[in-house]
Design an enzyme around this catalytic site. Structure first.
Site, PDB file in Angstrom:
ATOM      1  N   ALA A  65       0.849  -1.186   0.000  1.00  0.00           N
ATOM      2  CA  ALA A  65       0.000   0.000   0.000  1.00  0.00           C
ATOM      3  C   ALA A  65       0.888   1.241   0.000  1.00  0.00           C
ATOM      4  O   ALA A  65       2.021   1.207   0.486  1.00  0.00           O
ATOM      5  CB  ALA A  65      -0.914  -0.010   1.220  1.00  0.00           C
ATOM      6  N   GLY A 109       0.566  -5.095   0.846  1.00  0.00           N
ATOM      7  CA  GLY A 109      -0.655  -5.150   0.060  1.00  0.00           C
ATOM      8  C   GLY A 109      -0.486  -5.826  -1.278  1.00  0.00           C
ATOM      9  O   GLY A 109      -1.435  -6.400  -1.815  1.00  0.00           O
ATOM     10  N   GLU A 112      -0.816  -9.433  -0.544  1.00  0.00           N
ATOM     11  CA  GLU A 112      -2.229  -9.682  -0.254  1.00  0.00           C
ATOM     12  C   GLU A 112      -3.056  -9.692  -1.535  1.00  0.00           C
ATOM     13  O   GLU A 112      -3.951 -10.531  -1.699  1.00  0.00           O
ATOM     14  CB  GLU A 112      -2.740  -8.615   0.716  1.00  0.00           C
ATOM     15  CG  GLU A 112      -2.149  -8.769   2.113  1.00  0.00           C
ATOM     16  CD  GLU A 112      -2.404  -7.587   3.022  1.00  0.00           C
ATOM     17  OE1 GLU A 112      -2.681  -7.798   4.204  1.00  0.00           O
ATOM     18  OE2 GLU A 112      -2.321  -6.425   2.534  1.00  0.00           O
ATOM     19  N   GLU A 132       4.836  -5.124   6.878  1.00  0.00           N
ATOM     20  CA  GLU A 132       4.169  -3.971   7.491  1.00  0.00           C
ATOM     21  C   GLU A 132       4.717  -3.647   8.879  1.00  0.00           C
ATOM     22  O   GLU A 132       4.776  -2.482   9.276  1.00  0.00           O
ATOM     23  CB  GLU A 132       2.658  -4.235   7.590  1.00  0.00           C
ATOM     24  CG  GLU A 132       1.916  -4.218   6.269  1.00  0.00           C
ATOM     25  CD  GLU A 132       1.833  -5.576   5.599  1.00  0.00           C
ATOM     26  OE1 GLU A 132       0.976  -5.754   4.729  1.00  0.00           O
ATOM     27  OE2 GLU A 132       2.659  -6.473   5.939  1.00  0.00           O
TER      28      GLU A 132
END
Length: 258
Positions: A65, A109, A112, A132
């Protein structure tokens, strides 16, 4: 829609979506995720498309992200806008298969997002991770949940708590990746695989996907019951008859995807 952060192509019955925020290692910001949602919607609605490929440009599939976008977000803001849900989950709801062609870094992300796809073909240069924790947050788009289901608790716990990356060989060995492909051949192989899938009768492809996904979401007995009902239902389709007739007549089937 004019896309700024991704490119959408159609090759026969295959839809190809390429993330093109190359200068940011394809970091996933709101603009990109909104555009990805729109692109998936369009390909899902296109009857001429039977399978999709999702890949990245440059050195990354997606490097997580966009930290710059989320750095100073408050909890009320994150909760109010339904951060990591509003525009992140569309891939998980596709009925058509989606192949992740991971060409490089798939971190946070990005990892993911790859796991939301139906399976992953990885370049021999691919790297996976949920780092993260290194920037003071934790996975929030399914990283702790899907990774644990794919590779087991112990390895998922280590990856999420330490933030270390795994290479393509380790990812294949522990079941995160379906196959490893030389980097220069990755996209061609992903498209070839998608063409094979898209060439099968689409109703049966969609039902098979639904049945396999149910294996992760319910008990064995319930999963087998769902599989059996779906398997029985294929006899309502013209493509089932065409497939059987073509086999008997020793000719290639001519499916109409109905």
């Amino acid at each position: 829609m004019n896309y700024e952060t991704l490119k959408v192509e159609r090759r026969g019955r295959v839809g190809i979506v390429t993330l093109i925020r190359t200068e940011a290692l394809n970091a996933l910001n709101n603009r990109l995720m909104d555009e990805l949602t729109h692109a998936i919607d369009a390909l899902e609605a296109d009857e001429a498309i039977g399978c999709m490929v999702l890949t990245g440009s440059g050195r990354a599939f997606a490097a997580g992200a966009d930290i710059k976008e989320m750095a100073f977000k408050t909890y009320p803001e994150a909760f109010g806008e339904d951060f990591l849900t509003r525009n992140w989950e569309r891939v998980t709801r596709t009925r058509k298969p989606v192949i992740a062609a991971v060409n490089g870094l798939a971190l946070g992300g990005g990892c993911e997002l790859a796991m939301m796809c139906d399976f992953i073909l990885a370049s021999d240069k691919a790297r996976f991770g949920q780092p993260e924790i290194k920037v003071g947050v934790m996975p929030g788009a399914g990283g702790t949940q899907r990774l644990a289901r794919f590779i087991g608790k112990s390895k998922a716990m280590e990856m999420c708590l330490s933030g270390r990356m795994m290479d393509a060989e380790e990812a294949e060995r522990c079941g995160l990746v379906s196959r490893i492909v030389p980097d220069s051949q990755l996209l061609d192989e992903a498209i070839r695989t998608a063409e094979v899938i898209a060439g099968h009768p689409q109703p049966m492809v969609m039902m098979t996907k639904e049945a396999v996904n149910r294996a992760y979401e319910t008990t064995l007995s319930e999963g087998v019951r769902v599989e059996r009902r779906l398997a029985q239902s294929v006899f309502a389709f013209a493509d089932q008859r065409e497939g059987a007739q073509a086999f008997i007549e020793k000719r290639p089937p001519k499916y109409k995807h109905r």
